[in-house]
Scaffold this motif. Sequence first.
Motif, PDB file in Angstrom:
ATOM      1  N   ASN A 104       0.851  -1.180   0.000  1.00 54.45           N
ATOM      2  CA  ASN A 104       0.000   0.000   0.000  1.00 54.45           C
ATOM      3  C   ASN A 104       0.894   1.241   0.000  1.00 54.45           C
ATOM      4  OD1 ASN A 104      -1.761   2.085   0.576  1.00 54.45           O
ATOM      5  ND2 ASN A 104      -2.828   0.974   2.191  1.00 54.45           N
ATOM      6  N   ASP A 105       0.461   2.310  -0.655  1.00 57.64           N
ATOM      7  CA  ASP A 105       1.295   3.510  -0.781  1.00 57.64           C
ATOM      8  C   ASP A 105       1.661   4.109   0.572  1.00 57.64           C
ATOM      9  OD1 ASP A 105       1.304   3.260  -3.485  1.00 57.64           O
ATOM     10  OD2 ASP A 105      -0.316   4.698  -3.827  1.00 57.64           O
ATOM     11  N   TRP A 106       0.704   4.177   1.489  1.00 54.59           N
ATOM     12  CA  TRP A 106       0.986   4.772   2.803  1.00 54.59           C
ATOM     13  C   TRP A 106       1.921   3.901   3.623  1.00 54.59           C
ATOM     14  CZ3 TRP A 106       0.185   9.657   3.187  1.00 54.59           C
ATOM     15  CH2 TRP A 106      -0.808  10.246   2.424  1.00 54.59           C
ATOM     16  N   GLU A 108       4.116   1.946   2.316  1.00 53.87           N
ATOM     17  CA  GLU A 108       5.399   2.105   1.626  1.00 53.87           C
ATOM     18  C   GLU A 108       6.113   3.375   2.085  1.00 53.87           C
ATOM     19  OE1 GLU A 108       6.813   2.404  -2.994  1.00 53.87           O
ATOM     20  OE2 GLU A 108       4.994   1.284  -2.525  1.00 53.87           O
ATOM     21  N   LEU A 109       5.377   4.482   2.187  1.00 52.85           N
ATOM     22  CA  LEU A 109       5.985   5.737   2.657  1.00 52.85           C
ATOM     23  C   LEU A 109       6.513   5.598   4.072  1.00 52.85           C
ATOM     24  CD1 LEU A 109       3.457   8.353   1.247  1.00 52.85           C
ATOM     25  CD2 LEU A 109       5.727   7.810   0.386  1.00 52.85           C
ATOM     26  N   GLY A 110       5.739   4.965   4.939  1.00 50.95           N
ATOM     27  CA  GLY A 110       6.180   4.762   6.320  1.00 50.95           C
ATOM     28  C   GLY A 110       7.412   3.889   6.411  1.00 50.95           C
TER      29      GLY A 110
END
Length: 144
Positions: A104-106, A108-110
């Motif tokens: 998931n993008d979020w 991945e950012l974390g």
Amino acid sequence: MNANYLLTVMRCMLLGLWIPTLAIASTITLDKTLEGITWPTLIIVFALSTMSGATALLQRIDRELRESKDKTLPRPTLFAAAHMLGSWLAGALAFLICEGQDANDWVELGIIIVASFAGAKFIESISEKYLAQWTPKTETKDTP
């Protein structure tokens, strides 16, 4: 044949077995992973890695300067470069792993933020452990 020689031979054998295997596996999966990556995505990953590495670097500088008010940083360019390169490398690796797993993008950012910070801290701990013997001791400035 002593134990050190035997361990060295075993390490070389393991390295010789893993490198071709990893190279073949990376070409198969890396092509699929890199297909959907755009320049804005890479810029975001670079910015997140830079901010995380800079945070770790500034925390370390703050700790160093709080310990002694008259202390100077040994080799500040090398000090900063090591933190930032560790951060960028860990961020890029985390990004590639997350992209390969279709995270998931979020999430991945974390993971990129945490991995970049941890990469800078890891390089810091390695440099304290192994490079401290080659860097000169920090000298205190004579204050009038």
